[in-house]
Design a protein around this motif. Sequence first.
Motif, PDB file in Angstrom:
ATOM      1  N   CYS A 220      14.034  11.625 -16.049  1.00  0.00           N
ATOM      2  CA  CYS A 220      13.984  10.567 -16.635  1.00  0.00           C
ATOM      3  C   CYS A 220      11.889  10.480 -16.711  1.00  0.00           C
ATOM      4  CB  CYS A 220      14.605   9.463 -17.046  1.00  0.00           C
ATOM      5  SG  CYS A 220      16.407  10.090 -17.175  1.00  0.00           S
ATOM      6  N   SER A 221      11.392  11.150 -16.708  1.00  0.00           N
ATOM      7  CA  SER A 221       9.889  10.876 -16.332  1.00  0.00           C
ATOM      8  C   SER A 221       8.411  10.509 -17.328  1.00  0.00           C
ATOM      9  CB  SER A 221       9.223  11.965 -15.167  1.00  0.00           C
ATOM     10  OG  SER A 221      10.149  11.887 -13.598  1.00  0.00           O
ATOM     11  N   ILE A 222       9.899  11.483 -18.492  1.00  0.00           N
ATOM     12  CA  ILE A 222       8.675  11.066 -19.775  1.00  0.00           C
ATOM     13  C   ILE A 222       8.917   9.586 -20.319  1.00  0.00           C
ATOM     14  CG2 ILE A 222       8.569  11.971 -22.476  1.00  0.00           C
ATOM     15  CD1 ILE A 222       7.464  13.782 -19.919  1.00  0.00           C
ATOM     16  N   VAL A 230      11.892  11.365 -23.191  1.00  0.00           N
ATOM     17  CA  VAL A 230      12.881  12.701 -23.475  1.00  0.00           C
ATOM     18  C   VAL A 230      13.428  12.747 -22.222  1.00  0.00           C
ATOM     19  CG1 VAL A 230      12.295  14.931 -22.747  1.00  0.00           C
ATOM     20  CG2 VAL A 230      10.678  14.221 -24.673  1.00  0.00           C
ATOM     21  N   GLU A 231      14.632  13.492 -21.511  1.00  0.00           N
ATOM     22  CA  GLU A 231      15.821  13.869 -20.410  1.00  0.00           C
ATOM     23  C   GLU A 231      15.962  14.152 -20.289  1.00  0.00           C
ATOM     24  OE1 GLU A 231      16.267  10.936 -23.367  1.00  0.00           O
ATOM     25  OE2 GLU A 231      16.309   9.229 -22.219  1.00  0.00           O
ATOM     26  N   GLU A 232      16.017  15.695 -19.097  1.00  0.00           N
ATOM     27  CA  GLU A 232      16.632  16.536 -19.135  1.00  0.00           C
ATOM     28  C   GLU A 232      17.672  16.883 -17.805  1.00  0.00           C
ATOM     29  OE1 GLU A 232      13.822  19.766 -18.068  1.00  0.00           O
ATOM     30  OE2 GLU A 232      12.082  18.179 -17.916  1.00  0.00           O
ATOM     31  N   ALA A 233      18.715  17.554 -17.944  1.00  0.00           N
ATOM     32  CA  ALA A 233      19.797  17.788 -16.440  1.00  0.00           C
ATOM     33  C   ALA A 233      19.760  19.032 -16.622  1.00  0.00           C
ATOM     34  CB  ALA A 233      20.720  16.917 -16.758  1.00  0.00           C
ATOM     35  N   PRO A 234      19.727  19.531 -15.151  1.00  0.00           N
ATOM     36  CA  PRO A 234      19.200  18.864 -14.037  1.00  0.00           C
ATOM     37  C   PRO A 234      17.891  19.264 -13.474  1.00  0.00           C
ATOM     38  CG  PRO A 234      19.391  21.703 -13.601  1.00  0.00           C
ATOM     39  CD  PRO A 234      19.568  21.190 -14.750  1.00  0.00           C
ATOM     40  N   GLU A 288      21.399   8.418 -21.979  1.00  0.00           N
ATOM     41  CA  GLU A 288      20.996  10.194 -21.437  1.00  0.00           C
ATOM     42  C   GLU A 288      21.855  10.756 -21.021  1.00  0.00           C
ATOM     43  OE1 GLU A 288      18.662   7.788 -18.449  1.00  0.00           O
ATOM     44  OE2 GLU A 288      19.551   7.216 -20.880  1.00  0.00           O
ATOM     45  N   HIS A 289      23.249  10.187 -21.037  1.00  0.00           N
ATOM     46  CA  HIS A 289      24.536  10.398 -20.285  1.00  0.00           C
ATOM     47  C   HIS A 289      24.424  12.236 -21.313  1.00  0.00           C
ATOM     48  CE1 HIS A 289      26.749   8.568 -24.117  1.00  0.00           C
ATOM     49  NE2 HIS A 289      27.174   9.442 -23.974  1.00  0.00           N
TER      50      HIS A 289
END
Length: 503
Positions: A220-222, A230-234, A288-289
């Motif tokens: 979640c660095s953005i 903006v979030e992403e996984a993994p 962001e789940h």
Amino acid sequence: MTVKILIANRGEIAVRIARSISEMGFKPLGIYTPVDKNSLHRKFVYEDVEVSSYLSIDEIIEAAIELGADAIHPGYGFLSENSVFARKVIDKGIVWIGPRPEAIERAGDKIGLKETAIKLGLPTLPYQLVKDPSDIIEFARVHGYPVLIKAAGGGGGIGMRIVFNRGEAEEKARLAQEEAERAFGDKRIYVEPYLGHAKHIEVQILGDGERVIHMYERECSIQFRYQKLVEEAPSPSITGSERDEVTRIAVELMKAIGYDNAGTVEFLFDTKNRRFYVMEVNTRLQVEHPVTELVTGVDIVKKQIKIAFEGVLDIGQEDIVLRGHAIEARVMAVNPISLTPVSGYITRYREPSGPGIRVDSGVAEGSYIPADYNPLISKIVAFGSTREEAVSRLLRALNEYVIDGIQTNIYFLKSIIQSPEFIKATYTTEFVSNNMDVLAKKVEQELSIQALATAVASVFQPDFNKLLKGKIIREKPTETRVEAIKRRAWTYWTLTRSRLRRK
């Protein structure tokens, strides 16, 4: 008897929770404030009651009793991490869908959490409780500037201030303290080293008070002003062994707390020395789940409900398997360049769809976005078998999204995910602030192209009239009409440019 669950929230998260409740065969109930009288989330519940505020504990509990609710789900924000609310709900014999009040208190106090991590030998940054600005100056004398002031009683970027020199200490301490007291009723603040070029990594947890499992990590660095965009996984930034390390730390910490239900352990990841530091715990469902749900195939809301009613976690660590990649972009009602919140009505609305696209939205055509609450309109989540496919699908979805009548950050999001730093996953928490001018310039260019397209279309009046199905504008158009003209003009300009290139 059908189980009834009151959703003590609004907007997209109320809609999202209501859907899972309905899928389980239960009845979602709701609340709304006067400003939300016509909000979309009301259409997803069987019954609801008006309250003066989403922070009014007594009114919400009275509403639950009036509607015959068996349980309350707080969603995120508002009272979701309020142990007083949780305790009062339980005292009324209503099931609380969240961690026990004691767990909320233990995990929610950042200073107490740091002490727990230190006792367990888990990595966390050094800190100093601030009773006087001189504490900040003394801490910086040992650890160096810049340092970061934080609120002890809550997160979400509230009460956070970076101090670059001793001259800023007094003023920023005062501002942080006042903000923390307003938001959390707790004016305690503390200071820790500020890590430049760090990444924000968080681990999703499920527990039942005895067993704790992880659902891997999200990046979640953005962020802009400590708010995630903006979030992403993994996370595309860490190795397999680093993934094993951060998830182990998260599980060990939450076991020590005796954590039950869903929660998130947040970390700072120093990209220089490749070390994780425990930052805080969020004792609720995260915004962001969805990215975690897409890469694990687990509905976190349903698990929250089952744990709350049954008291037992019905899956093990071996059941959590990573697959593919997911990226979430938060679409907000903000100025497209400055990102300051705006309010108004949505006059035209069409969500993107297609392979790998999920949209969690709390609005529809005609919805009013008030200034009273967070300006979040929706969350676009793109899933792909690879990160590259997820990025491509997210860009396609942002291009498809139609929101007229109100300003949004869609162009800004597009400029982020098309940047070299995002594509290479080298971005850090400072990326947006350090590149604000570059990102804003790209947004301005796209807006200028739209304006140019309109001008070009007006020159080629005959062709443009055909594009508008023969309709000629004889009077000053409304704002909605102007936006429609721009969209059609952009299509016309694109086609014209393509023909010119072929020649």
